[in-house]
Every structure is written in C-alpha cells, then in structure tokens.
Write a protein that holds these residues in place. Structure first.
Motif, PDB file in Angstrom:
ATOM      1  N   ARG A 120     -30.467 -44.482  -6.456  1.00 27.41           N
ATOM      2  CA  ARG A 120     -29.948 -44.900  -7.621  1.00 27.41           C
ATOM      3  C   ARG A 120     -29.425 -44.952  -8.426  1.00 27.41           C
ATOM      4  N   HIS A 434     -23.081 -47.577  -9.959  1.00 26.19           N
ATOM      5  CA  HIS A 434     -24.082 -46.279  -9.172  1.00 26.19           C
ATOM      6  C   HIS A 434     -23.330 -45.291  -8.436  1.00 26.19           C
ATOM      7  N   THR A 436     -25.560 -43.177  -5.247  1.00 26.28           N
ATOM      8  CA  THR A 436     -26.193 -42.730  -4.048  1.00 26.28           C
ATOM      9  C   THR A 436     -27.054 -40.688  -4.472  1.00 26.28           C
TER      10      THR A 436
END
Length: 483
Positions: A120, A434, A436
């Motif tokens: 992340r 976030h 990934t």
C-alpha cells in the motif's frame, strides 16, 4: 495481435524498480486542494511543473485556459497529432484533490508524502486521481519510447475542480469542442469492482441532494406542558422520510426511479459479486429492492440515502419539543432518470401524505450518463484487456459514484471507456487514502495494451461507434476488428 511480451515486461519493471513510486511521490507532494486558496497556488504549480513537462515529453503542445466559471480552476489541453488519417484518442484526468485531513492519518503519516507500507502506497491523491492519470501517462510514455510513434492522435484534458463538482467544465468543453474532438475517450477514475478484478465502466450514476426542513417555531417547548398538542418537527420529519424511502431502503416515490433496467445492463451485471474483498463491509440482507441483485442495485438502479438527520442537541437532549428538524438526503441515479422535477415530485408526494409543512430543496451535481453496453468500442476494449489480464474483465454500465462522464457523451458525443486503477477500499476522500502496488503494476500493462491496440488495430479507419466526432476523410469501419 496481442501486445508484445517485451512491452509488458517493461511496464511491470517500471513499477517494480521503484521508478513509478518515485514519480508518484513528486505528484503527491503538491497539496492541490481545490476548495482552499492555497490549493489554487499548488494547482498552478502542478500544471506548470508536472503535467506540462509530462505532456511535452509525449510530443504534445500544451495550453492552459482560464475557467469561464470564477468558482473553478484552470483547464489544460495537451495535443499530439500524428496524422489526420489516424484515429484520435481523448484522455482525461483531474489535478485537484480533497482536503488532506492532516493529523488524522494512521501512524503519523503526512498526506503530502507518499509512504509505502507493504503493497500500500499512502498519500492524498495516490488513488484519486494523481496515481490514476500517472499510470496512463506512464503507459503512453513507455509505448512511445518503444515504437517511436503512437499510431493515433492524442488529446489530453486536465481539469482542476472535479472534487468541487467540475465548475465550468460543461461550458469549457462546449466552447472548445473542436480542440477536444476525438473518436473515443479512454480515462481512469473511480474504483474497480474489487481489488483483484480489472474493470471497465462506461459511465456514472450521479446524485441529487435533497434538503428537508421542518421549521415550525423559533422556540422549544416543555414536552410535559405541550406534548400532544404541538406538532413535533422531528417526528414529522421521520414520517416524511419514511414516505420517501422506507425503513428497509426501498424507494416509495416512482418518480425517483428509472423507467427500466435495460436487458443489456442486466446481462453485463449478471454474476458479479459485490463486497468480496477482505475488509469490505458485509452486505445487509433484505436491504433495498430485493427484486434486484446487489450488482444491479449498485450499478444499474437508483437509491435514496439519508446522509444526515437532526433536531435539537442529540447528545444532550432536554425535555422539550424542538422547533426545527432537518435532514439531507441523496438520490443516486442512473442514466435515463428524469431528475429535472425531483424537488417538485417530492413536494407533491409529501403534500399528498399530509406533510405540506416540509420544505424541500433539491440540488443536482453532475449528470448521469453512460455509453451503451453494446457499443463496438466496448467489445473491442474487453477483447484487448482479456488478452493481457489474469482475470476476466468486469464490464460495469455505470460505476456507483459520480464523475463528469456526460461532458464526453452528451457534449462531445464520444463513447467513453473508463479503466479504473483503484479499488473500493482505497479510502479516497478519507485519511489513509492509498494506491496498491499490484493495481499500479497491472494498470500500466492494461493501459498500455489498450493504447498499443488502438495504434495497431484501427490504423487507417475509425470504428463506427456512433461517436458523433468531427468527420474525417478516413474511412469508417462498420464493426470493430477482432483478433
């Protein structure tokens, strides 16, 4: 013809090497908050110092334009024309972000510093929308470096006020229709179906905010002295809401629903599972229109949600009948819904139920729109993505949130293909937003596959997608090529 393996490897290596992370770090550090004066300064710097050089590196001429709406920020258009005989691609992104929520991120993270924790990558804008438009810019950059040309004409539109409702965008696009004319839009925003499923969505639901206000008297009165003889605005409001949407989430006003769920939409959503990613909330049985699947309710139908509700001091109640109660509702609606008369329809419905004392105010944001599921561009894109994806690609007629898809379908007349590089649990608009690494890695490959295929498979002819784009002497195809 599938994308060459060496191009796939280069796309993956660009992410695995840390180069993409470093580039995204540079983008995140600009606090481009569109509803704050300091953010407007950062937005100008982002356009001048990040986007203009990135587009120049793609061989684009770049022009920044003022917004016709004083509440909005500037627009940027980058243009690369290789040949008038080639198809033209329009891409889109937005440079602005929501408030950083400094001090509320886990582990003391700074929203303006990209921070890696396992797979992340935390930072404001990492998912919405800087990471997403960087993935597409990266795919174009790698493809151009490998081939020396794109095989199509490229136009890129960046706006700077999407997070505040895209003020001025409709007017700007209409005024610059010729500069933005193209054959298809390929853009990235919003989430995938889930973290593991590559997704193509064709439009967006949108929303109408509905304020209900029951303002009966300036003062509160003791419930022991006046209870039973004075109308309670909170009780009235609760009853009014229940007339609009019942306690199980079922909309009670036919005027707030679409006329139908098209068979093509139902077919596209068949078999899609919602809430399968670890950490997703459990779906509630019996909520909403149970005659529809969860995917149909989320992506193909309308919902009416209560966003806020209150009267007096909820945390410290006193023994008094309040004088006023208020609520904010939201109608999420799909293309085909007539929302022009929503406020009037609700007012009329409430009056018929004895609630004429409820004041109704309705305010729309974007306009719901979508490209037809059976448009030839959709089948072309799915074929391309299925060739490089490890998982079947999900086709969503609309995604659940809102974005300005209508300026491309309704103003420019383009088919729209949205390839999202995020997922529902990315926490966009919240602390700990976030992107990934696996989605970024796959996203560059998927975007490059579409761009590569566009330059190879429709060279010299434009698929007859009903785009309504500017006529060209190049021949048109009556169906998209396959294989």
């Amino acid at each position: 013809m599938a994308i060459p393996a060496e191009l796939v490897s280069k796309a993956q290596e660009h992410v695995d090497s840390g180069a993409f992370f470093a580039e995204l770090s540079d983008l995140v550090r600009y606090p481009t908050v569109s509803d704050h004066p300091s953010g407007r300064v950062a937005i100008k710097a982002y356009l001048d110092e990040v986007l203009t050089p990135a587009l120049n590196a793609l061989g684009c001429t770049v022009t920044t334009y003022p917004n016709p709406d004083q509440d909005g920020g500037p627009f940027l258009i980058g243009t690369r024309i290789e040949s008038p005989e080639l198809p033209t691609l329009l891409c889109y992104g937005h440079a602005d972000v929501v408030d950083g929520h400094e001090g509320r991120w886990s582990d003391g993270r700074d929203p303006w510093t990209l921070t890696a924790d396992g797979e992340r990558w935390y930072g404001r804008g990492s998912a919405d929308n800087k990471g997403q438009h960087l993935i597409n810019l990266t795919a174009l950059k790698l493809l151009l470096a490998e081939k020396g040309s794109l095989g199509f004409n490229l136009k890129f539109l960046f706006e700077t006020g999407e997070e505040i409702g895209s003020p001025g965008l409709d007017e700007f696009v209409a005024a610059h229709r010729e500069k933005l004319s193209a054959d298809v839009l390929i853009a990235s925003d919003g989430p995938r179906l889930d973290a593991a499923t590559p997704t193509l969505f064709l439009g967006a639901r949108d929303s109408v905010r509905i304020a209900l206000d029951v303002d009966l008297r300036p003062d509160a009165y003791h419930s022991g002295n006046w209870g039973g003889v004075l109308r309670n605005p909170a009780t009235t409001l609760a009853g009014a809401i229940a007339c609009l949407v019942d306690g199980h989430g079922r909309v009670q006003v036919p005027a707030l629903l679409p006329p139908e769920l098209p068979d093509s939409v139902r077919a596209a959503l068949a078999g899609l599972e919602i809430g399968d990613t670890p950490g997703d909330p459990a779906l509630d049985e019996g909520w909403g229109d149970t005659g529809l699947t969860a995917a149909e309710r989320l992506y193909g139908w309308n919902t009416l949600e209560v966003l806020s509700l209150g009267a007096a001091d909820i945390d410290r109640p006193v023994n008094a009948i309040p004088g006023r109660a208020r609520a904010m509702l939201q109608l999420r609606y799909v293309a085909g819904t007539d929302v022009d008369g929503v406020g009037e329809a609700i007012t009329k419905h409430l009056a018929a139920q004895g609630f004429s004392m409820v004041d109704v105010t309705a305010e729309a944001s974007f306009v719901a729109s979508r490209t037809p599921v059976d448009d030839p561009w959709v089948g072309w894109a799915k074929d391309v993505l299925d060739e490089v994806s490890e998982h079947p690609v999900a086709i969503l007629p609309s995604f659940g949130g809102g974005l300005p898809n209508h300026v491309f379908t309704d103003v420019l007349g383009l088919p729209t293909l949205w390839l999202p590089h995020s997922y529902p649990g990315c926490l966009q608009h919240a602390p700990d937003e976030h992107l990934t690494a696996p989605i970024a890695r796959e996203g560059v490959v998927l975007a490059m596959a579409l761009f590569y295929a566009l330059g190879r498979r429709v060279r010299g002819c434009r698929p007859d997608s009903g785009s309504g784009s500017t006529p060209s002497p190049a021949p048109r195809c009556h169906a998209l090529p396959r294989g």
